[in-house]
Design a protein around this motif. Structure first.
Motif, short mmCIF file in Angstrom:
data_model
loop_
_atom_site.label_atom_id
_atom_site.label_comp_id
_atom_site.label_asym_id
_atom_site.label_seq_id
_atom_site.Cartn_x
_atom_site.Cartn_y
_atom_site.Cartn_z
N SER A 157 0.85 -1.19 0.00
CA SER A 157 0.00 0.00 0.00
C SER A 157 0.88 1.24 0.00
O SER A 157 1.98 1.24 0.58
N ASN A 158 0.41 2.28 -0.68
CA ASN A 158 1.18 3.52 -0.76
C ASN A 158 0.93 4.39 0.47
O ASN A 158 -0.15 4.37 1.06
N LEU A 159 1.95 5.17 0.81
CA LEU A 159 1.84 6.13 1.90
C LEU A 159 1.61 7.52 1.33
O LEU A 159 2.23 7.90 0.33
N SER A 160 0.70 8.26 1.94
CA SER A 160 0.46 9.63 1.47
C SER A 160 1.68 10.51 1.74
O SER A 160 2.00 11.42 0.99
N ASP A 161 2.37 10.20 2.83
CA ASP A 161 3.58 10.94 3.18
C ASP A 161 4.47 10.01 4.00
O ASP A 161 3.99 9.31 4.88
N ALA A 162 5.76 9.99 3.68
CA ALA A 162 6.68 9.10 4.39
C ALA A 162 7.40 9.85 5.50
O ALA A 162 7.78 11.01 5.32
N PRO A 163 7.59 9.23 6.65
CA PRO A 163 8.31 9.88 7.75
C PRO A 163 9.81 9.95 7.47
O PRO A 163 10.31 9.31 6.54
N GLU A 164 10.51 10.72 8.26
CA GLU A 164 11.97 10.75 8.17
C GLU A 164 12.51 9.37 8.54
O GLU A 164 11.95 8.67 9.39
N ASN A 165 13.62 8.97 7.89
CA ASN A 165 14.19 7.64 8.14
C ASN A 165 14.50 7.41 9.60
O ASN A 165 14.32 6.30 10.13
N ALA A 166 14.96 8.44 10.29
CA ALA A 166 15.34 8.30 11.70
C ALA A 166 14.14 8.04 12.60
O ALA A 166 14.30 7.54 13.72
N ALA A 167 12.94 8.36 12.13
CA ALA A 167 11.74 8.22 12.97
C ALA A 167 10.98 6.92 12.71
O ALA A 167 10.06 6.59 13.47
N VAL A 168 11.37 6.19 11.67
CA VAL A 168 10.58 5.03 11.24
C VAL A 168 10.50 3.96 12.32
O VAL A 168 9.42 3.44 12.64
N ASP A 169 11.65 3.59 12.90
CA ASP A 169 11.67 2.49 13.88
C ASP A 169 10.69 2.73 15.03
O ASP A 169 9.90 1.85 15.37
N ALA A 170 10.76 3.90 15.64
CA ALA A 170 9.90 4.19 16.79
C ALA A 170 8.42 4.12 16.41
O ALA A 170 7.59 3.63 17.18
N LEU A 171 8.08 4.62 15.22
CA LEU A 171 6.69 4.61 14.78
C LEU A 171 6.21 3.18 14.53
O LEU A 171 5.08 2.82 14.90
N VAL A 172 7.06 2.36 13.91
CA VAL A 172 6.69 0.96 13.66
C VAL A 172 6.53 0.21 14.97
O VAL A 172 5.54 -0.50 15.17
N PHE A 173 7.48 0.37 15.89
CA PHE A 173 7.41 -0.34 17.18
C PHE A 173 6.20 0.09 18.01
O PHE A 173 5.70 -0.68 18.82
N SER B 3 19.51 -0.52 1.48
CA SER B 3 19.22 0.89 1.25
C SER B 3 18.82 1.56 2.57
O SER B 3 18.03 0.99 3.33
N PRO B 4 19.33 2.77 2.85
CA PRO B 4 18.95 3.46 4.09
C PRO B 4 17.49 3.87 4.13
O PRO B 4 16.96 4.18 5.20
N SER B 5 16.83 3.88 2.99
CA SER B 5 15.42 4.26 2.95
C SER B 5 14.49 3.04 2.99
O SER B 5 13.27 3.18 2.95
N LYS B 6 15.07 1.86 3.06
CA LYS B 6 14.27 0.63 3.11
C LYS B 6 14.45 -0.02 4.48
O LYS B 6 15.53 -0.48 4.82
N HIS B 7 13.38 -0.04 5.25
CA HIS B 7 13.41 -0.53 6.63
C HIS B 7 12.70 -1.89 6.69
O HIS B 7 11.54 -2.00 6.28
N LEU B 8 13.40 -2.89 7.23
CA LEU B 8 12.89 -4.26 7.25
C LEU B 8 12.62 -4.72 8.69
O LEU B 8 13.41 -4.44 9.59
N TYR B 9 11.52 -5.46 8.87
CA TYR B 9 11.14 -5.95 10.19
C TYR B 9 10.59 -7.38 10.06
O TYR B 9 9.94 -7.71 9.05
N ALA B 10 10.84 -8.20 11.09
CA ALA B 10 10.40 -9.59 11.04
C ALA B 10 9.68 -9.98 12.33
O ALA B 10 10.00 -9.50 13.41
#
Length: 296
Positions: free
Chosen positions: A212-228, A241-248
């Motif tokens: 699914s597409n995002l209307s707006d992407a967060p800053e890379n540094a903020a992604v982890d906290a938002l996902v968790f 890639s620094p812009s590709k964040h992976l989680y398992a």
């Protein structure tokens, strides 16, 4: 005589042979079985190399990691409905007792009245089975007590219903509560290398993938906290890639794999899973969490 001494010597040798058979300290016919690793709050967590080696030899077995607790408290019952007793709940993201398939939930009970409350108990109702806390003899005025309960969710989003009983002023009051379970709490984050992530993702393509597409992407540094904040997952290190964040993660009960990709450059989230009914809800929760960065 010499014949009797020979008989005694043969008997002694036979007994010695039997002792050797019975008490062989290193039996070669019984292979040693390694004890399963226990997760003690990360104190005995294996290194990433050990986890990768274990996963490579055991197929779909991945080491469960302790994620940051979800400290967001949700209201179950306000002081008016509870006649002075306030009930809230949160998810500590730790194993409940000795059963990793049961969701651990913390109840926060507060006596906002000016009188003691006694004999606070909990009983399971409809929906997932609720393992109650031990009865609370007395809850003093202005006091808060945190107790753990177990929810037998079986990887489903069905609310858990229960009855909370308490003695208030000599009368037993019973309150019906309903605990809503966020999809992100049905997961356990697991240790996985980027190579393992790629290999597992290739197996879970086609019908096992949703994006699914995002209307707006967060800053890379903020992604982890938002996902968790939304999902009990583990970060996969070594992305290309620094812009590709992976989680398992795996689901609590069935241990179905859930792989999450957040691509901030292309403003896109992808979930690969062999439990895609759950996966579509993971995407919704993930998008809602990532959207909070633009609201801040």
């Amino acid at each position: 005589s010499s014949s009797s001494s020979k008989k005694e010597e043969k008997t002694a040798k036979a007994e010695a042979s039997l002792l050797d058979l019975d008490f062989d300290p290193t039996p070669s016919s019984v292979p040693a079985s390694p004890l399963p690793a226990m997760d003690l709050g990360g104190l005995l967590a294996p290194t990433s190399a050990q986890a990768a080696a274990a996963a490579a030899t055991s197929g779909t077995q991945y080491h469960v990691l302790n994620a940051p607790p979800n400290n967001i408290k949700k209201e179950l019952m306000n002081r008016i409905a509870g006649k002075g007793l306030v009930a809230e709940y949160s998810f500590p993201r730790r194993v409940f007792g000795y059963d990793p398939r049961v969701l651990n939930c913390t109840l926060h009970l507060t006596n906002t009245s000016e009188a003691e409350m006694k004999n606070v108990t909990l009983k399971s109702g409809a929906g997932p089975t609720v393992t109650p806390f031990d009865p609370i003899a007395v809850l003093q005025p202005a006091a808060t007590v945190d107790v753990s309960i177990g929810l037998g969710v079986a990887d489903k989003l069905q609310p858990a219903e229960c009855e909370l009983s308490v003695d208030i002023g000599g009368d037993t009051q019973t309150f019906k509560l309903k605990i809503e379970i966020p999809v992100g709490e049905l997961l356990n984050g697991v240790s996985m290398s980027s190579m393992q992530f790629t290999a597992e993702k290739e197996k879970l393509s086609g019908m096992n993938e949703a994006s699914s597409n995002l209307s707006d992407a967060p800053e890379n540094a903020a992604v982890d906290a938002l996902v968790f904040s939304a999902l009990n997952v583990a970060k996969v290190l070594g992305s290309d890639s620094p812009s590709k964040h992976l989680y398992a993660a795996v689901t609590l009960s069935a241990k179905a794999k859930v792989l999450v990709t957040v691509d901030t450059e292309n403003k896109r989230v992808t979930v690969n899973s062999d439990a895609m009914m759950l996966g579509t809800n993971v995407i919704k929760a993930l998008k809602a969490a990532l959207a909070k960065s633009s609201e801040a």
